[in-house]
Motif scaffolding. Structure first.
Motif, PDB file in Angstrom:
ATOM      1  N   PRO A 150     -25.837  40.403 -67.536  1.00  0.00           N
ATOM      2  CA  PRO A 150     -26.227  41.658 -66.895  1.00  0.00           C
ATOM      3  C   PRO A 150     -26.780  41.442 -65.493  1.00  0.00           C
ATOM      4  CG  PRO A 150     -27.918  40.968 -68.428  1.00  0.00           C
ATOM      5  CD  PRO A 150     -26.762  40.017 -68.596  1.00  0.00           C
ATOM      6  N   GLU A 151     -26.726  42.483 -64.703  1.00  0.00           N
ATOM      7  CA  GLU A 151     -27.306  42.464 -63.363  1.00  0.00           C
ATOM      8  C   GLU A 151     -28.816  42.661 -63.500  1.00  0.00           C
ATOM      9  OE1 GLU A 151     -27.436  42.145 -59.289  1.00  0.00           O
ATOM     10  OE2 GLU A 151     -25.683  41.905 -60.557  1.00  0.00           O
ATOM     11  N   PHE A 152     -29.602  41.876 -62.803  1.00  0.00           N
ATOM     12  CA  PHE A 152     -31.053  41.958 -62.885  1.00  0.00           C
ATOM     13  C   PHE A 152     -31.587  42.868 -61.791  1.00  0.00           C
ATOM     14  CE2 PHE A 152     -30.002  37.874 -64.800  1.00  0.00           C
ATOM     15  CZ  PHE A 152     -30.744  37.925 -65.976  1.00  0.00           C
ATOM     16  N   ASP A 153     -32.301  43.930 -62.199  1.00  0.00           N
ATOM     17  CA  ASP A 153     -32.987  44.801 -61.250  1.00  0.00           C
ATOM     18  C   ASP A 153     -34.100  44.034 -60.563  1.00  0.00           C
ATOM     19  OD1 ASP A 153     -31.748  47.237 -61.377  1.00  0.00           O
ATOM     20  OD2 ASP A 153     -33.063  48.068 -62.904  1.00  0.00           O
ATOM     21  N   LEU A 154     -34.468  44.470 -59.363  1.00  0.00           N
ATOM     22  CA  LEU A 154     -35.576  43.835 -58.662  1.00  0.00           C
ATOM     23  C   LEU A 154     -36.884  43.995 -59.427  1.00  0.00           C
ATOM     24  CD1 LEU A 154     -34.941  44.850 -54.957  1.00  0.00           C
ATOM     25  CD2 LEU A 154     -34.763  42.587 -55.952  1.00  0.00           C
ATOM     26  N   ILE A 155     -37.023  45.106 -60.154  1.00  0.00           N
ATOM     27  CA  ILE A 155     -38.279  45.364 -60.853  1.00  0.00           C
ATOM     28  C   ILE A 155     -38.217  45.051 -62.342  1.00  0.00           C
ATOM     29  CG2 ILE A 155     -39.113  47.045 -59.182  1.00  0.00           C
ATOM     30  CD1 ILE A 155     -38.129  49.248 -61.054  1.00  0.00           C
ATOM     31  N   ALA A 156     -37.112  44.462 -62.803  1.00  0.00           N
ATOM     32  CA  ALA A 156     -37.025  44.052 -64.209  1.00  0.00           C
ATOM     33  C   ALA A 156     -38.069  42.969 -64.463  1.00  0.00           C
ATOM     34  CB  ALA A 156     -35.625  43.533 -64.526  1.00  0.00           C
ATOM     35  N   LEU A 157     -38.758  43.064 -65.586  1.00  0.00           N
ATOM     36  CA  LEU A 157     -39.817  42.113 -65.913  1.00  0.00           C
ATOM     37  C   LEU A 157     -39.272  40.972 -66.759  1.00  0.00           C
ATOM     38  CD1 LEU A 157     -42.701  44.589 -66.688  1.00  0.00           C
ATOM     39  CD2 LEU A 157     -42.303  43.287 -64.604  1.00  0.00           C
ATOM     40  N   VAL A 158     -39.568  39.758 -66.347  1.00  0.00           N
ATOM     41  CA  VAL A 158     -39.066  38.553 -67.010  1.00  0.00           C
ATOM     42  C   VAL A 158     -40.238  37.844 -67.684  1.00  0.00           C
ATOM     43  CG1 VAL A 158     -37.914  36.340 -66.661  1.00  0.00           C
ATOM     44  CG2 VAL A 158     -37.255  38.313 -65.286  1.00  0.00           C
ATOM     45  N   THR A 159     -40.058  37.506 -68.954  1.00  0.00           N
ATOM     46  CA  THR A 159     -41.059  36.773 -69.716  1.00  0.00           C
ATOM     47  C   THR A 159     -40.429  35.483 -70.235  1.00  0.00           C
ATOM     48  OG1 THR A 159     -41.986  38.869 -70.453  1.00  0.00           O
ATOM     49  CG2 THR A 159     -42.679  36.908 -71.645  1.00  0.00           C
ATOM     50  N   GLY A 160     -41.122  34.367 -70.053  1.00  0.00           N
ATOM     51  CA  GLY A 160     -40.630  33.095 -70.558  1.00  0.00           C
ATOM     52  C   GLY A 160     -40.742  33.031 -72.067  1.00  0.00           C
ATOM     53  N   HIS A 161     -39.692  32.548 -72.696  1.00  0.00           N
ATOM     54  CA  HIS A 161     -39.669  32.441 -74.157  1.00  0.00           C
ATOM     55  C   HIS A 161     -38.777  31.264 -74.509  1.00  0.00           C
ATOM     56  CE1 HIS A 161     -39.323  33.459 -78.371  1.00  0.00           C
ATOM     57  NE2 HIS A 161     -38.015  33.416 -78.247  1.00  0.00           N
ATOM     58  N   VAL A 162     -39.393  30.125 -74.792  1.00  0.00           N
ATOM     59  CA  VAL A 162     -38.621  28.939 -75.154  1.00  0.00           C
ATOM     60  C   VAL A 162     -38.719  28.755 -76.665  1.00  0.00           C
ATOM     61  CG1 VAL A 162     -38.313  26.472 -74.793  1.00  0.00           C
ATOM     62  CG2 VAL A 162     -39.118  27.902 -72.920  1.00  0.00           C
ATOM     63  N   PRO A 163     -37.622  28.967 -77.373  1.00  0.00           N
ATOM     64  CA  PRO A 163     -37.649  28.789 -78.831  1.00  0.00           C
ATOM     65  C   PRO A 163     -37.943  27.334 -79.216  1.00  0.00           C
ATOM     66  CG  PRO A 163     -35.621  29.870 -78.115  1.00  0.00           C
ATOM     67  CD  PRO A 163     -36.332  29.409 -76.891  1.00  0.00           C
ATOM     68  N   ALA A 164     -38.542  27.152 -80.384  1.00  0.00           N
ATOM     69  CA  ALA A 164     -38.840  25.800 -80.863  1.00  0.00           C
ATOM     70  C   ALA A 164     -37.551  25.004 -81.022  1.00  0.00           C
ATOM     71  CB  ALA A 164     -39.585  25.874 -82.194  1.00  0.00           C
ATOM     72  N   GLY A 165     -37.554  23.775 -80.548  1.00  0.00           N
ATOM     73  CA  GLY A 165     -36.389  22.907 -80.660  1.00  0.00           C
ATOM     74  C   GLY A 165     -35.289  23.208 -79.668  1.00  0.00           C
ATOM     75  N   ALA A 166     -35.556  24.070 -78.696  1.00  0.00           N
ATOM     76  CA  ALA A 166     -34.527  24.419 -77.713  1.00  0.00           C
ATOM     77  C   ALA A 166     -34.387  23.298 -76.684  1.00  0.00           C
ATOM     78  CB  ALA A 166     -34.895  25.716 -76.998  1.00  0.00           C
ATOM     79  N   ASP A 167     -33.194  23.197 -76.121  1.00  0.00           N
ATOM     80  CA  ASP A 167     -32.944  22.215 -75.069  1.00  0.00           C
ATOM     81  C   ASP A 167     -33.729  22.598 -73.823  1.00  0.00           C
ATOM     82  OD1 ASP A 167     -31.157  20.783 -76.631  1.00  0.00           O
ATOM     83  OD2 ASP A 167     -29.454  22.016 -75.998  1.00  0.00           O
TER      84      ASP A 167
END
Length: 109
Positions: A17-34
């Protein structure tokens, strides 16, 4: 200094998807992820771990062009390392006239 096309490996757009300038991004690294692919990906994850940041804030913090940040965010979203909250639709925002009346009322106090 690394050229923007080198950071994105020549890609000019995010695959998703295209990211809006005001879209809010939250970091979420699943357990065991690369781990993320590059250092820029890791910096984005570090920035977004504490509280959500907008796409524009992330671009400003990284001092990278917006297009490059959108490609990097697309990589992280595809890998499941971030969550993106969509901005509030304009129809749900308060009317500008009502906000103006509130400001006038507060100034009158």
């Amino acid at each position: 200094m690394v050229r923007p096309y080198a950071v994105t490996r020549g890609r000019t757009g995010a695959g998703g998807p295209e990211f809006d300038l005001i879209a809010l991004v939250t970091g979420h690294v699943p357990a065991g992820a690369d781990p993320p692919v590059g250092p820029e990906h890791a910096v984005i994850l570090d920035l977004c771990q504490g509280e959500p940041l907008s796409v524009a804030e992330i671009a400003a913090e990284l001092d990278l062009p917006l297009g490059v940040v959108r490609v990097l965010l697309g990589d992280l979203l595809d890998a499941g390392h971030i969550r993106v909250g969509r901005p509030v639709p304009p129809a749900l925002l308060p009317d500008a006239h009502i906000l103006q009346e509130i400001v006038h009322g507060l100034r009158a106090l």
